[in-house]
Design a protein around this motif. Structure first.
Motif, short mmCIF file in Angstrom:
data_model
loop_
_atom_site.label_atom_id
_atom_site.label_comp_id
_atom_site.label_asym_id
_atom_site.label_seq_id
_atom_site.Cartn_x
_atom_site.Cartn_y
_atom_site.Cartn_z
N ILE A 109 0.85 -1.14 0.06
CA ILE A 109 -0.10 -0.05 -0.08
C ILE A 109 0.95 1.08 -0.20
O ILE A 109 2.10 1.49 0.91
CB ILE A 109 -0.80 0.10 1.17
N TYR A 110 0.65 2.09 -1.01
CA TYR A 110 1.34 3.34 -1.22
C TYR A 110 1.21 4.24 0.27
O TYR A 110 0.15 4.36 0.57
CB TYR A 110 1.37 4.19 -2.41
N ALA A 111 2.17 5.02 0.71
CA ALA A 111 2.15 5.85 1.69
C ALA A 111 1.14 6.94 1.52
O ALA A 111 0.80 7.81 2.39
CB ALA A 111 3.46 6.18 2.54
N THR A 112 1.27 7.37 0.18
CA THR A 112 0.67 8.58 -0.19
C THR A 112 -0.68 8.29 -0.89
O THR A 112 -0.86 8.73 -2.15
CB THR A 112 1.42 9.38 -1.17
N ALA A 113 -1.47 7.54 -0.21
CA ALA A 113 -2.82 7.11 -0.96
C ALA A 113 -4.03 7.35 0.05
O ALA A 113 -4.52 6.08 0.52
CB ALA A 113 -2.66 5.55 -1.29
N PRO A 114 -4.35 8.41 0.21
CA PRO A 114 -5.41 8.79 1.25
C PRO A 114 -6.67 8.42 0.81
O PRO A 114 -7.74 8.31 1.57
CB PRO A 114 -5.25 10.30 1.58
N ARG A 116 -12.84 7.45 -11.38
CA ARG A 116 -11.51 8.44 -11.51
C ARG A 116 -11.56 9.44 -10.46
O ARG A 116 -10.41 9.95 -10.06
CB ARG A 116 -11.80 9.15 -13.04
N TRP A 117 -12.70 9.86 -10.08
CA TRP A 117 -12.58 10.90 -8.87
C TRP A 117 -12.08 10.49 -7.55
O TRP A 117 -11.71 11.22 -6.90
CB TRP A 117 -14.12 11.44 -8.74
N ARG A 118 -11.73 9.40 -7.37
CA ARG A 118 -11.13 8.75 -6.34
C ARG A 118 -9.58 8.49 -6.53
O ARG A 118 -8.97 7.65 -5.68
CB ARG A 118 -12.08 7.49 -5.51
N VAL A 119 -9.12 8.98 -7.56
CA VAL A 119 -7.53 8.83 -7.90
C VAL A 119 -6.89 9.91 -8.09
O VAL A 119 -7.48 10.80 -8.83
CB VAL A 119 -7.42 7.71 -9.11
N GLN A 120 -5.83 10.20 -7.43
CA GLN A 120 -5.06 11.54 -7.47
C GLN A 120 -3.72 11.19 -7.27
O GLN A 120 -3.10 10.86 -6.18
CB GLN A 120 -5.69 12.32 -6.79
N ASP A 121 -2.77 11.36 -8.28
CA ASP A 121 -1.33 11.22 -7.94
C ASP A 121 -0.89 12.59 -7.27
O ASP A 121 -1.33 13.58 -7.21
CB ASP A 121 -0.51 11.29 -9.19
N ILE A 122 -0.05 12.49 -6.21
CA ILE A 122 0.42 13.47 -5.53
C ILE A 122 1.87 13.73 -5.41
O ILE A 122 2.53 13.18 -4.84
CB ILE A 122 0.00 13.42 -3.86
N ASP A 171 -1.14 19.01 -6.84
CA ASP A 171 -1.78 17.73 -6.77
C ASP A 171 -2.33 17.72 -5.23
O ASP A 171 -3.32 17.10 -4.92
CB ASP A 171 -0.53 16.74 -6.92
N TRP A 172 -1.34 18.09 -4.37
CA TRP A 172 -1.75 17.96 -2.82
C TRP A 172 -2.82 18.76 -2.71
O TRP A 172 -3.64 18.30 -2.02
CB TRP A 172 -0.51 18.55 -2.12
N GLU A 173 -2.95 20.09 -3.06
CA GLU A 173 -3.99 21.06 -2.79
C GLU A 173 -5.39 20.15 -3.32
O GLU A 173 -6.39 20.11 -2.71
CB GLU A 173 -3.77 22.37 -3.45
N ARG A 174 -5.21 19.74 -4.60
CA ARG A 174 -6.56 19.27 -5.18
C ARG A 174 -6.82 18.01 -4.57
O ARG A 174 -8.08 17.68 -4.39
CB ARG A 174 -6.16 18.71 -6.69
N ALA A 175 -5.77 17.14 -4.04
CA ALA A 175 -6.09 15.94 -3.19
C ALA A 175 -6.93 16.16 -1.84
O ALA A 175 -7.96 15.57 -1.77
CB ALA A 175 -4.81 15.03 -3.09
N ALA A 225 -14.37 16.84 0.23
CA ALA A 225 -15.61 16.60 -0.52
C ALA A 225 -16.10 15.07 -0.45
O ALA A 225 -17.26 14.88 -0.06
CB ALA A 225 -15.80 16.80 -1.88
N PHE A 226 -15.13 13.97 -0.31
CA PHE A 226 -15.53 12.61 -0.28
C PHE A 226 -16.20 12.47 1.11
O PHE A 226 -16.96 11.80 1.28
CB PHE A 226 -14.40 11.79 -0.59
N HIS A 227 -15.27 13.00 2.07
CA HIS A 227 -15.74 12.84 3.53
C HIS A 227 -16.62 13.64 3.97
O HIS A 227 -17.28 13.31 5.12
CB HIS A 227 -14.44 12.71 4.33
N SER A 228 -17.05 14.53 3.28
CA SER A 228 -18.45 15.29 3.89
C SER A 228 -19.52 14.69 3.43
O SER A 228 -20.84 15.26 4.00
CB SER A 228 -18.29 16.64 3.16
N ASN A 229 -19.89 13.80 2.46
CA ASN A 229 -21.04 12.92 2.62
C ASN A 229 -21.42 12.03 3.31
O ASN A 229 -20.45 11.64 4.17
CB ASN A 229 -20.85 12.13 0.88
#
Length: 229
Positions: free
Chosen positions: A104-109, A204-210, A215-219, A225-229
Motif C-alpha cells: 500500500i503506498y504511503a501517499t494513498a489517502p 476516476r474521482w477517487r484517484v489522484q497522483d500526489i 496535486d496535494w491541494e487538489r487531493a 468533499a468525499f468525506h463530507s457526504n
C-alpha cells in the motif's frame, strides 16, 4: 500470514517530508495505515522506511517497524518491487511464514478498507499473481497530441486522430494505491502489469497522483468533499 507493506522513504524531493506531511488532519502515512487496519485483511501491517521520524509516526499510528530500510534501497531510483522483496525476505528470516502481501503506498489517502477486501477476494478466487488498483483514462489515449520542437503539434497516433471516441479502445492506468500479490510473484520479480494480473477498478474521482503541491491541494479538496457526504 497475510501482511501489508507500506514503503515510506524519507527523501521525497518534490514535496519534502511528503509521507508525514499533514494531510486533512493526519500525517499522510496515517491514512494508509488506518485503511489497512480497518480492512481486517492483515495479520500484521509493516512500514519499510529509512527514516527515524517516519518510523516513529508509523509506530504511533499502529504499524510495526521490523527494520530500518538500508540506504541502497532508499534512493530516487529504487522501485517498489525490490523494497517489497527485501521486506518479505527480512520477515521470513525472522520466522514469519507469509502467503499474500499487499503493498500500500504511503501517499494513498483515498484507499478504502472495502477496496482492500474486494481486491483480496479477487486474488483468492482467481489464478492471478497480482490484483492492483486502476482507473480509466478520461480521454482516448489514441488521440494524444505531442508538442513538436518548433512549437507546433502533431498526433502521436495519426491513424486514430480523426476517429470517434466511442470507436477507440478504452484504456486504463495504475491508480497508485495498492498492489495485492502472492509471495512467489513478488520474490520472482514478476511484473505487476502482465496477463497474470487483474485490475481492481476505481472511479476516476477517487484517484489522484500526489507529486506536486498543486496535486496535494487538489487531493485535499477531493478528500474533504468525499468525506463530507
Amino acid at each position: 500470514m497475510r501482511i501489508a507493506i507500506i514503503p515510506a522513504r524519507g527523501g521525497s524531493q518534490r514535496i519534502p517530508r511528503k509521507n508525514i506531511k499533514p494531510f486533512c488532519g493526519q500525517p499522510m502515512l496515517a491514512w494508509s495505515i488506518q485503511a489497512a487496519k480497518n480492512s481486517n485483511c492483515f495479520d500484521q501491517i509493516f512500514v519499510s522506511t529509512d527514516d527515524e521520524e517516519i518510523a516513529s509516526v508509523a509506530q504511533q499510528k499502529g504499524a510495526t517497524l521490523p527494520f530500518i530500510r538500508p540506504a541502497e534501497l532508499s534512493d530516487n531510483h529504487t522501485g517498489t518491487g525490490p523494497v517489497v522483496k527485501h521486506a518479505i525476505r527480512h520477515l521470513e528470516e525472522s520466522g514469519l511464514s507469509i502467503d499474500q502481501i499487499c503493498c500500500i503506498y504511503a501517499t494513498a489517502p483515498f484507499v478504502q478498507a472495502e477496496d482492500l477486501q474486494n481486491a483480496l477476494d479477487i486474488l483468492e478466487k482467481t489464478n492471478a499473481s497480482y490484483v492492483f488498483s486502476a482507473t480509466s483514462f478520461p480521454f482516448p489515449i489514441q488521440r494524444a497530441i505531442r508538442k513538436t520542437n518548433d512549437g507546433g503539434c502533431a498526433p502521436i497516433f495519426p491513424e486514430h486522430i480523426s476517429k470517434r471516441s466511442q470507436d477507440l479502445e478504452e484504456a486504463f492506468h495504475d491508480a497508485g494505491q495498492f498492489y495485492w500479490g502472492k509471495k512467489d510473484a513478488w520474490l520472482s520479480s514478476e511484473s505487476v502489469f502482465s496477463p497474470e494480473s487483474r485490475m481492481y477498478l476505481l472511479p476516476r474521482w477517487r484517484v489522484q497522483d500526489i507529486d506536486t503541491l498543486e496535486d496535494w491541494e487538489r487531493a485535499e479538496r477531493l478528500f474533504t468533499a468525499f468525506h463530507s457526504n
